[in-house]
Structure formats: C-alpha cells, structure tokens
Design a protein around this motif. Structure first.
Motif, PDB file in Angstrom:
ATOM      1  N   SER A 249      52.695   1.152 -91.999  1.00 24.07           N
ATOM      2  CA  SER A 249      54.033   0.581 -92.009  1.00 24.07           C
ATOM      3  C   SER A 249      53.907  -0.934 -91.998  1.00 24.07           C
ATOM      4  O   SER A 249      53.137  -1.489 -91.204  1.00 24.07           O
ATOM      5  CB  SER A 249      54.787   1.060 -90.761  1.00 24.07           C
ATOM      6  OG  SER A 249      55.972   0.335 -90.611  1.00 24.07           O
TER       7      SER A 249
ATOM      8  N   GLU B  73      55.788  -3.006 -90.797  1.00 25.42           N
ATOM      9  CA  GLU B  73      56.220  -3.529 -89.499  1.00 25.42           C
ATOM     10  C   GLU B  73      55.047  -3.725 -88.541  1.00 25.42           C
ATOM     11  O   GLU B  73      55.110  -4.557 -87.642  1.00 25.42           O
ATOM     12  CB  GLU B  73      57.284  -2.622 -88.866  1.00 25.42           C
ATOM     13  CG  GLU B  73      58.637  -2.718 -89.520  1.00 25.42           C
ATOM     14  CD  GLU B  73      58.761  -1.928 -90.829  1.00 25.42           C
ATOM     15  OE1 GLU B  73      57.863  -1.093 -91.144  1.00 25.42           O
ATOM     16  OE2 GLU B  73      59.744  -2.147 -91.546  1.00 25.42           O
TER      17      GLU B  73
ATOM     18  N   TYR C  94      61.827  -8.688 -95.949  1.00 24.48           N
ATOM     19  CA  TYR C  94      62.481  -9.469 -94.892  1.00 24.48           C
ATOM     20  C   TYR C  94      62.664 -10.947 -95.201  1.00 24.48           C
ATOM     21  O   TYR C  94      63.296 -11.653 -94.419  1.00 24.48           O
ATOM     22  CB  TYR C  94      61.690  -9.332 -93.587  1.00 24.48           C
ATOM     23  CG  TYR C  94      61.582  -7.908 -93.125  1.00 24.48           C
ATOM     24  CD1 TYR C  94      62.688  -7.256 -92.585  1.00 24.48           C
ATOM     25  CD2 TYR C  94      60.405  -7.194 -93.251  1.00 24.48           C
ATOM     26  CE1 TYR C  94      62.602  -5.943 -92.164  1.00 24.48           C
ATOM     27  CE2 TYR C  94      60.307  -5.882 -92.835  1.00 24.48           C
ATOM     28  CZ  TYR C  94      61.411  -5.257 -92.296  1.00 24.48           C
ATOM     29  OH  TYR C  94      61.327  -3.960 -91.882  1.00 24.48           O
TER      30      TYR C  94
ATOM     31  N   SER D  13      61.864  -9.020 -86.450  1.00 24.32           N
ATOM     32  CA  SER D  13      61.900  -7.936 -85.466  1.00 24.32           C
ATOM     33  C   SER D  13      63.322  -7.462 -85.195  1.00 24.32           C
ATOM     34  O   SER D  13      63.559  -6.285 -85.006  1.00 24.32           O
ATOM     35  CB  SER D  13      61.220  -8.379 -84.168  1.00 24.32           C
ATOM     36  OG  SER D  13      61.862  -9.510 -83.636  1.00 24.32           O
TER      37      SER D  13
ATOM     38  N   ILE E   1      64.434  -5.196 -88.045  1.00 20.61           N
ATOM     39  CA  ILE E   1      63.786  -3.892 -88.030  1.00 20.61           C
ATOM     40  C   ILE E   1      64.490  -2.965 -87.043  1.00 20.61           C
ATOM     41  O   ILE E   1      64.688  -1.794 -87.320  1.00 20.61           O
ATOM     42  CB  ILE E   1      62.300  -4.033 -87.649  1.00 20.61           C
ATOM     43  CG1 ILE E   1      61.563  -4.732 -88.791  1.00 20.61           C
ATOM     44  CG2 ILE E   1      61.670  -2.676 -87.374  1.00 20.61           C
ATOM     45  CD1 ILE E   1      60.156  -5.129 -88.445  1.00 20.61           C
TER      46      ILE E   1
END
Length: 188
Positions: A2, A4, A166, A183, A186
């Motif tokens: 991922s 992230e 992003y 963050s 997300i």
C-alpha cells in the motif's frame, strides 16, 4: 503493498533543520536517525561541523539521538564514535527490528519517537512498521552507494504513486510546516 506504508509524517529539507522546540511541539522526545545520506554523506564518514552543532543542540535540549542504520557495526561505529552518539547497526530496515531495538534499549514511548531518513523504501517503511512517526529528508548527496541505487529506482516509482494520489511532497525548512497533510486525507 500500500502506498500509505511509504508516506512520511513530515518532509523536511535536512536533519539539520530539525530544532528541539519544533520537535517538542510535536510531542517528540527522541530522534532515531539514519546514517548514510541523512546524518552524513555516505562517501564522507567523518561528518561535518554542521553535524556536530546539530548533535550538540539536541544534547543540550535533552533530546536523545540514536543512529539506526543498516550498515555493519564497524562502519557505523567509525562514523559516530567521535560524536558520542549511540547506534543500532544491522537494523534490517525496512523491517522494524532496528527501531524496536532502539526503543526497547532506552524505554522510549512510541508516541514520542520519530525516525528520520532519506529513503521511503527503508526508513519511512520501517517507521510505519514500528508504529512511529517519520520524517523524510533530502539525501545529503545525489550519488548513492551501489547497494542503495536499486532502492532509489523503486522509490521513484512509489513516490510517483504517492504524488499522483495525494499531490507533490514539498520539502520544508521547518518541522512545523507539514509538507502535505496526506495522513489526514487517508483517514478521512
């Protein structure tokens, strides 16, 4: 994988831009830092006067600094011994082993520790796995050791995915300026 897992909490130009007051304002009481191209140039193991000044500033402020490096013990020890900095060698980043070892050794609270490094693929990923915040910095020099070049290739691909999703990460001169609040996006 991922993307992230590779997003830093903060993005700052250089480790030397981190000030004790800004770290404390974020609740940070200990700094774990990568060695090569973060704290020192990979091809200059002797460091710089700027490094000495930054470490002195952290020490005077009561903020412990621990090097967490994938390098072998003799390499890390040679680089940091004159500065009186403790270290964890053979940290096995992107795994959390070295970060967890440093946290356990000093009894740090995970909410009060940050990992600073120049690589998404090792430093930032290891911080995510260890459950701590991270700071991505620009590499001190544009060249890399042979073993880092492969990671840089993969890192460019991951960075492109992060920025496509992003927006561009912006390197700042201060910790208080979050580069891009990825963050929050997300979790929303």
């Amino acid at each position: 994988m991922s993307i992230e897992d590779y997003i830093p909490t903060f993005v700052v130009e250089a480790v030397y831009d981190l000030r004790p007051a800004a770290l404390r304002a974020q609740g940070i009481k200990a700094v774990l830092v990568d060695l090569d191209n973060t704290l020192i140039a990979w091809n200059n193991p002797d460091g710089t006067p700027e490094l000495r000044g930054w470490l002195d500033e952290m020490t005077e402020a009561g903020l412990p600094v621990v090097v967490v490096s994938n390098n072998k013990q003799s390499r890390v020890e040679r680089a940091v011994e004159r500065f009186g900095v403790d270290f964890v060698s053979r940290a096995m980043k992107p795994f959390a082993y070295g970060i967890n070892k440093a946290i356990a050794r000093y009894g740090f609270d995970r909410d009060e520790v940050v990992m600073v490094g120049d690589q998404l693929m090792t430093d930032i990923r290891a911080a995510h796995r260890a459950g701590i915040r991270s700071i991505l910095v620009r590499p001190l020099v544009t060249s890399d050791a042979w073993n880092t070049k492969f990671n840089r290739f993969r890192e460019r691909r991951v960075l492109r995915k992060i920025e496509d999703t992003y927006g561009q990460l912006t390197y700042r001169r201060q910790l208080s300026e979050v580069a891009h609040d990825v963050s929050r996006e997300i979790t929303d």
